[in-house]
Design an enzyme around this catalytic site. Sequence first.
Site, PDB file in Angstrom:
ATOM      1  CG  ASP A  91      54.666  85.798  22.639  1.00 26.76           C
ATOM      2  OD1 ASP A  91      55.015  86.671  23.449  1.00 26.76           O
ATOM      3  OD2 ASP A  91      54.269  86.063  21.487  1.00 26.76           O
TER       4      ASP A  91
ATOM      5  CB  CYS B 193     -11.368  93.103  22.181  1.00 30.11           C
ATOM      6  SG  CYS B 193     -10.617  94.678  22.636  1.00 30.11           S
TER       7      CYS B 193
ATOM      8  CG  HIS C 193      50.294  86.425  23.680  1.00 35.17           C
ATOM      9  ND1 HIS C 193      51.114  87.170  22.874  1.00 35.17           N
ATOM     10  CD2 HIS C 193      49.762  85.457  22.879  1.00 35.17           C
ATOM     11  CE1 HIS C 193      51.102  86.666  21.655  1.00 35.17           C
ATOM     12  NE2 HIS C 193      50.291  85.635  21.626  1.00 35.17           N
TER      13      HIS C 193
END
Length: 822
Positions: free
Chosen positions: A142, A707, A106
């Site tokens: 249930d 760089c 469930h």
Amino acid sequence: MKIAVIGQSLFGQEVYKELRKDGHTIVGVFTIPDKDGKADPLATEAEEDGIAVFKFPRWRVKGQAIPEVVAQYKATGAELNVLPFCSQFIPMEVIDHPKHGSIIYHPSLLPRHRGASAINWTLIHGDEKGGFTVFWADDGLDTGPILLQQECDVEPNDTVNTIYKRFLFPEGVKGTVEAVRQIAQGKAPRITQPQEGATYECIQKKDNAKIDWNQTAEALHNWIRGNDKVPGAWAEVDGQKVTFYGSSLANSGSTVNGQPMEIPGASRPGIVTKAGLVLFGNDGKTLLVKNLQFEDGKMIAAAQYFSSGSSAAVELTEEEKAFAGQMRAVWQSILTNVSQVEDSTDFFKSGATSMDVVRLVEEVKLQASSCQLQNEDIYMNTTFHDFIQMCVRKLRGEDGEEELVVNYVEKDINNMTIRMPHQLFINGEFVNAEGEKIYKSINPNDGTVICDVSLAQISDVDKAVSAAKEAFEEGQWGKMNPRDRGRLIYKLADLMELHQEELATIEAIDSGAVYTLALKTHVGMSIQTFRYFAGWCDKIEGSTIPINQARPNRNLTFTKKEPIGVCAIVIPWNYPLMMLAWKTAACLAAGNTIVLKPAQVTPLTALKFAELAARAGLPKGVINILPGSGALVGQRLSDHPDVRKLGFTGSTEIGKHIMKSCAVSNVKKVSLELGGKSPLIIFSDCDMDKAVRMGMSSVFFNKGENCIAAGRLFVEDTIHDQYVKRVVEEVNKMKIGDPLDRSTDHGPQNHKAHLDKLVEYCQTGVKDGATLICGGKQIQRPGFFFEPTVFIDVQDHMYIAKEESFGPVMIISKFKVRWTMS
């Protein structure tokens, strides 16, 4: 154990398969009758395995068990009934018959949400926790004792589909099989359900899914997502039932622009926007709905509500006709009850189910991997004609996405018209910054204003990161077939090549790069980078690692390389486009999404790149560009908890600060490329011509804004004077001027602050005792020009010997070679 599986659907099929893998004997499968000539997946699987399959239309009549049905069941000799998902009422004569009874899966945390619509009500009530229960069946609804439970978090925008796929299906299959395992071992508990907290809600059907508009935005959102996809929350709009899908809570603080939609009973009209339909709760807060469905079954994107049905049919090419023929065969194989698939054949009216939608989406991927469909695309194009039109438009890149709107700044320059975006780029759109904040981008050649640029604020960073996160987690990018991702990146490279002269011109006026250098290096190498990484997309793989010391040697260790998520990129101003390419291309190839902050002084090629990426078809949110300050935008990216990695190129001082912020925030990964002082050593036996050329290029290339520049030259004493003389001769030959002039060797420095630092740097060198041979000062002309500079007699203790100039400054030191005998 001998098990009877009673149920249906893909979930039942997976439970059945896993029970067989676990060694249990399936003595019978009891499922629903075929529908429109098609068997349930559980039945199909069991029949292929040769298992007895029973398809009873019912087990009871007028509340009484049908004796013949019960007798056939009992004949199987089942010791346990497993009901993974069952829509039929099973009589107690069957439930109680086996030795171990019956267990039922469930999809809620019992005793909460008993009944058939448990997942719907978990969302409708706004539960923060969901999950599933495996319980022992009894004669209640249930209410039987609990055997096993597992819970999960319910996300704010979960739908029945998402929570089912994420947790309830995969973990539910495992949980059901684990429950059977515990029964077989004699360890299965029977925990009585508590009465406290027990709820039972009705079955959600279309007639009771109507929206009550007198609720808060959150309650409306929960009602819509709780009924998405089945049965579908609906309301009357313009005299017809309209069903709402794809709800999410929206940011209520922002202004909503769009066309109003009158909705009877709503506190305010909805607003149809580019993102979807914005709805208002009675608390003034908002939610966003993505899709709408009409009574005839037609589904559209909510954003297209006022323009649906207006597009003309496209005429198919021969290749596209062949694709349509392949797809017609696929439809025919799915719709087995249809004698012939016509253009007017409706997928769902012909008996197709949600499982068939999944199959059709996958079949399209097999036939045309670049046509990435979502389930919603099928629901929005239900006839074969509309389906083919939609697929063809997607294959052509004309799939109804709203046109990219760009507010260009145009300039006639360099014998062309350049068109420059100047707004933030967030989630596939160019937008103004919060509060309409702007700043001026300056042309370093003459100091004039190029244009106003949107200045990102913290809220803009948050929006961009959110868009990138959604594109990664919910979108197609990371999940896309790697080859398809590679094709898009390659298409982006092609568009960059098509616009290379425009990109190089923008780079020249924005950064001061000499145009010919920008064309070859800044832009050319960027294009090469994207093409290179496009080829990596389908070659990123892990490895298996032997662990020989393990005994017995039945273990396996392997690595799997996966995209990390949202990557923040902060780049410098010396190579604006190339730095973007080096960092972005690799991130995209691996399946990551990006938020990039270009240098505040050089944002324009990054924004042009964003436009080209959108036109190449990269999905919304994959690339986001935020011009702005490092202190604000860079800091927020470093601190943001949803950023998983940050790449930074810049000063050592800022790099230290970023590394600390990344560590303190969420220990995000970080890559740093910081300052340096690379040496070039020239010995007396060198090729003098080559040594001079190498020295000049290593210092003065790209105006020294490099760089990997040679920060210091060491020249052997015996050739020192000759070398310096030759260098000065070459310096004097250099043409300094307009970077767009094809004969220019040396353009302006990038920006005024950098120019001022260079002046100060050289003054410090002179003050420390170094000898200035040439240059060392600003050129007196408009713009940010600095003379190429040469220092000699530089000693190790001097400032200019230790610190990087990042400009056209050659630092020369003399050295003597001393030989020793060993």
